[in-house]
Design a protein around this motif. Structure first.
Motif, PDB file in Angstrom:
ATOM      1  N   LEU A  23       0.846  -1.190   0.000  1.00 12.72           N
ATOM      2  CA  LEU A  23       0.000   0.000   0.000  1.00 12.72           C
ATOM      3  C   LEU A  23       0.883   1.241   0.000  1.00 12.72           C
ATOM      4  CD1 LEU A  23      -2.608  -1.137   2.687  1.00 12.72           C
ATOM      5  CD2 LEU A  23      -2.871  -1.229   0.199  1.00 12.72           C
ATOM      6  N   SER A  24       0.643   2.134  -0.915  1.00 14.75           N
ATOM      7  CA  SER A  24       1.516   3.299  -1.084  1.00 14.75           C
ATOM      8  C   SER A  24       1.279   4.389  -0.036  1.00 14.75           C
ATOM      9  CB  SER A  24       1.344   3.891  -2.486  1.00 14.75           C
ATOM     10  OG  SER A  24      -0.009   4.309  -2.680  1.00 14.75           O
ATOM     11  N   LYS A  25       0.106   4.434   0.580  1.00 20.22           N
ATOM     12  CA  LYS A  25      -0.221   5.521   1.499  1.00 20.22           C
ATOM     13  C   LYS A  25      -0.095   5.135   2.968  1.00 20.22           C
ATOM     14  CE  LYS A  25      -3.260   7.926  -1.755  1.00 20.22           C
ATOM     15  NZ  LYS A  25      -4.600   8.525  -1.973  1.00 20.22           N
ATOM     16  N   SER A  26       0.717   4.147   3.254  1.00 23.57           N
ATOM     17  CA  SER A  26       0.963   3.761   4.641  1.00 23.57           C
ATOM     18  C   SER A  26       2.463   3.801   4.908  1.00 23.57           C
ATOM     19  CB  SER A  26       0.410   2.356   4.922  1.00 23.57           C
ATOM     20  OG  SER A  26       1.103   1.392   4.139  1.00 23.57           O
ATOM     21  N   ASP A  27       2.831   3.858   6.192  1.00 21.45           N
ATOM     22  CA  ASP A  27       4.249   3.876   6.544  1.00 21.45           C
ATOM     23  C   ASP A  27       4.899   2.506   6.376  1.00 21.45           C
ATOM     24  OD1 ASP A  27       4.380   6.634   7.278  1.00 21.45           O
ATOM     25  OD2 ASP A  27       3.298   6.141   9.111  1.00 21.45           O
ATOM     26  N   GLY A  28       4.084   1.478   6.401  1.00 15.51           N
ATOM     27  CA  GLY A  28       4.562   0.122   6.172  1.00 15.51           C
ATOM     28  C   GLY A  28       3.381  -0.771   5.869  1.00 15.51           C
ATOM     29  N   SER A  29       3.568  -1.762   5.014  1.00 12.64           N
ATOM     30  CA  SER A  29       2.465  -2.660   4.688  1.00 12.64           C
ATOM     31  C   SER A  29       3.004  -3.987   4.186  1.00 12.64           C
ATOM     32  CB  SER A  29       1.535  -2.037   3.636  1.00 12.64           C
ATOM     33  OG  SER A  29       2.225  -1.805   2.422  1.00 12.64           O
ATOM     34  N   ALA A  30       2.186  -5.012   4.319  1.00  9.88           N
ATOM     35  CA  ALA A  30       2.564  -6.341   3.850  1.00  9.88           C
ATOM     36  C   ALA A  30       1.296  -7.117   3.520  1.00  9.88           C
ATOM     37  CB  ALA A  30       3.374  -7.082   4.902  1.00  9.88           C
ATOM     38  N   ILE A  31       1.373  -7.906   2.464  1.00  6.16           N
ATOM     39  CA  ILE A  31       0.323  -8.865   2.152  1.00  6.16           C
ATOM     40  C   ILE A  31       0.978 -10.230   2.183  1.00  6.16           C
ATOM     41  CG2 ILE A  31       0.652  -8.546  -0.360  1.00  6.16           C
ATOM     42  CD1 ILE A  31      -2.359  -9.221  -0.659  1.00  6.16           C
ATOM     43  N   LEU A  40      -3.866  -8.809   4.746  1.00  6.03           N
ATOM     44  CA  LEU A  40      -3.211  -7.560   4.349  1.00  6.03           C
ATOM     45  C   LEU A  40      -3.149  -6.660   5.578  1.00  6.03           C
ATOM     46  CD1 LEU A  40      -2.146  -5.453   2.285  1.00  6.03           C
ATOM     47  CD2 LEU A  40      -4.540  -4.902   1.779  1.00  6.03           C
ATOM     48  N   VAL A  41      -1.952  -6.153   5.888  1.00  8.42           N
ATOM     49  CA  VAL A  41      -1.775  -5.317   7.074  1.00  8.42           C
ATOM     50  C   VAL A  41      -1.045  -4.035   6.698  1.00  8.42           C
ATOM     51  CG1 VAL A  41      -0.683  -5.129   9.347  1.00  8.42           C
ATOM     52  CG2 VAL A  41      -1.733  -7.287   8.654  1.00  8.42           C
ATOM     53  N   SER A  42      -1.536  -2.919   7.227  1.00  6.29           N
ATOM     54  CA  SER A  42      -0.857  -1.638   7.052  1.00  6.29           C
ATOM     55  C   SER A  42      -0.520  -1.054   8.423  1.00  6.29           C
ATOM     56  CB  SER A  42      -1.727  -0.654   6.264  1.00  6.29           C
ATOM     57  OG  SER A  42      -2.916  -0.351   6.978  1.00  6.29           O
ATOM     58  N   VAL A  43       0.591  -0.318   8.482  1.00  5.70           N
ATOM     59  CA  VAL A  43       1.041   0.335   9.716  1.00  5.70           C
ATOM     60  C   VAL A  43       1.204   1.817   9.437  1.00  5.70           C
ATOM     61  CG1 VAL A  43       2.884   0.509  11.428  1.00  5.70           C
ATOM     62  CG2 VAL A  43       2.230  -1.734  10.522  1.00  5.70           C
ATOM     63  N   ASN A  44       0.640   2.641  10.306  1.00  6.14           N
ATOM     64  CA  ASN A  44       0.809   4.090  10.208  1.00  6.14           C
ATOM     65  C   ASN A  44       1.263   4.625  11.559  1.00  6.14           C
ATOM     66  OD1 ASN A  44      -0.200   5.100   7.442  1.00  6.14           O
ATOM     67  ND2 ASN A  44      -1.784   3.653   8.064  1.00  6.14           N
ATOM     68  N   GLY A  45       2.314   5.436  11.518  1.00  5.47           N
ATOM     69  CA  GLY A  45       2.826   6.006  12.745  1.00  5.47           C
ATOM     70  C   GLY A  45       4.311   5.752  12.909  1.00  5.47           C
ATOM     71  N   LEU A 119      -1.028 -12.321  12.435  1.00  7.10           N
ATOM     72  CA  LEU A 119       0.088 -11.960  13.306  1.00  7.10           C
ATOM     73  C   LEU A 119       1.401 -11.908  12.526  1.00  7.10           C
ATOM     74  CD1 LEU A 119      -1.017 -14.098  16.348  1.00  7.10           C
ATOM     75  CD2 LEU A 119      -0.524 -11.648  16.465  1.00  7.10           C
ATOM     76  N   ASN A 120       1.626 -12.890  11.666  1.00  6.50           N
ATOM     77  CA  ASN A 120       2.854 -12.897  10.863  1.00  6.50           C
ATOM     78  C   ASN A 120       2.881 -11.735   9.870  1.00  6.50           C
ATOM     79  OD1 ASN A 120       3.707 -15.221  12.193  1.00  6.50           O
ATOM     80  ND2 ASN A 120       2.793 -16.582  10.683  1.00  6.50           N
ATOM     81  N   THR A 121       1.731 -11.421   9.306  1.00  9.22           N
ATOM     82  CA  THR A 121       1.656 -10.283   8.389  1.00  9.22           C
ATOM     83  C   THR A 121       1.915  -8.979   9.121  1.00  9.22           C
ATOM     84  OG1 THR A 121      -0.095 -11.524   7.237  1.00  9.22           O
ATOM     85  CG2 THR A 121       0.312  -9.284   6.499  1.00  9.22           C
ATOM     86  N   ALA A 122       1.371  -8.865  10.341  1.00  2.00           N
ATOM     87  CA  ALA A 122       1.590  -7.658  11.145  1.00  2.00           C
ATOM     88  C   ALA A 122       3.067  -7.473  11.450  1.00  2.00           C
ATOM     89  CB  ALA A 122       0.788  -7.735  12.445  1.00  2.00           C
ATOM     90  N   CYS A 123       3.763  -8.558  11.750  1.00  2.00           N
ATOM     91  CA  CYS A 123       5.193  -8.469  12.046  1.00  2.00           C
ATOM     92  C   CYS A 123       5.950  -7.968  10.821  1.00  2.00           C
ATOM     93  CB  CYS A 123       5.720  -9.833  12.481  1.00  2.00           C
ATOM     94  SG  CYS A 123       7.445  -9.803  12.997  1.00  2.00           S
ATOM     95  N   LEU A 124       5.635  -8.497   9.654  1.00  2.00           N
ATOM     96  CA  LEU A 124       6.299  -8.073   8.418  1.00  2.00           C
ATOM     97  C   LEU A 124       5.987  -6.612   8.097  1.00  2.00           C
ATOM     98  CD1 LEU A 124       5.697 -11.341   6.407  1.00  2.00           C
ATOM     99  CD2 LEU A 124       7.954 -10.346   6.865  1.00  2.00           C
ATOM    100  N   ALA A 125       4.752  -6.184   8.342  1.00  2.00           N
ATOM    101  CA  ALA A 125       4.381  -4.795   8.081  1.00  2.00           C
ATOM    102  C   ALA A 125       5.115  -3.846   9.032  1.00  2.00           C
ATOM    103  CB  ALA A 125       2.870  -4.618   8.208  1.00  2.00           C
ATOM    104  N   LEU A 126       5.280  -4.258  10.287  1.00  2.00           N
ATOM    105  CA  LEU A 126       6.034  -3.448  11.248  1.00  2.00           C
ATOM    106  C   LEU A 126       7.493  -3.333  10.828  1.00  2.00           C
ATOM    107  CD1 LEU A 126       4.501  -4.772  14.591  1.00  2.00           C
ATOM    108  CD2 LEU A 126       4.419  -2.399  13.787  1.00  2.00           C
TER     109      LEU A 126
END
Length: 220
Positions: A23-31, A40-45, A119-126
């Motif tokens: 995702l281009s509009k997030s600070d980090g993302s992973a599918i 699909l997880v996105s991280v902002n902040g 949970l694994n996707t969240a870790c990769l997005a972080l």
């Protein structure tokens, strides 16, 4: 056959595929797909947050789960709570006081093991976001069939006829247990065996993380 292939065959983990910066509009993302299950997880902040939501000691972590159906449920709130507690143990929130970090999880396909996949996707997005972390983490799920056999990463069909479902999350340093959530009935010995098998299987997931990070580091 290499050691990783032998381990993969023994534990029968689902094939994993991942794309970072999805995702281009997030600070980090992973599918991430684990077999046919996809999250699909996105991280902002860290971002500025309203005074009443600020913590002077650490960042405020918010987790939002969006189900495929779109309507929030009690089960969705449960997923948010598990993911938030797990991520809070890994994020160095004290480095970001008076800010907020938001993790948004979207359900794309659920064919078994969905919470572990999230949970694994969240870790990769972080990792993709650059947020400072104490350690990375890996989630592995297993189920106990009617005969008492332990099945790692069961399919949705297998889950329909199980006596128990067990999920474990491990840290990358000591392989210590971070989070455990279970359903059903089982003996203490069965729990210990499932824990040991899932801990060993987590090595494959951590190796997958390293390959993904190495791949995107080379691109950069």
């Amino acid at each position: 056959m290499g050691a990783d292939e032998e381990m993969s065959k023994e534990f029968k983990l689902k094939p994993m595929k991942c794309e970072l910066n999805f995702l281009s509009k997030s600070d980090g993302s992973a599918i991430l797909s684990q077999g046919e299950t996809v999250a699909l997880v996105s991280v902002n902040g860290p971002l500025d947050v309203k005074m009443q939501s600020q913590s002077i000691e650490k960042s405020t972590l918010e987790v939002l789960f969006i189900s495929k159906g779109g309507k929030p449920s009690v089960g969705d709130r449960y997923k948010e709570n598990i993911i938030r507690q797990t991520c809070e143990t890994a994020i160095l929130g004290s480095l970001y006081p008076r800010t907020a970090i938001t993790i948004t999880i979207q359900e794309l396909e659920d064919y078994g093991g969905f919470l572990s996949c999230c949970l694994n996707t969240a870790c990769l997005a972080l990792l993709n976001s650059g947020v400072a972390m104490r350690n990375v983490f890996a989630a592995v799920s297993c189920a106990l069939d009617e005969a008492g056999n332990i099945m790692l990463e069961p399919t949705k069909q297998q889950l329909e006829s199980t006596r128990a479902i067990m999920n474990f999350v491990f840290d990358s340093r000591e392989k210590s247990l971070i989070t455990s959530f279970t359903e059903g009935t089982f003996s203490e010995d069965t729990y210990k065996e499932a824990l040991a098998r899932c801990r060993s299987a987590s090595d494959l997931i951590f190796a997958f993380y390293r390959d993904i990070v190495r791949k995107y580091s080379n691109v950069i």
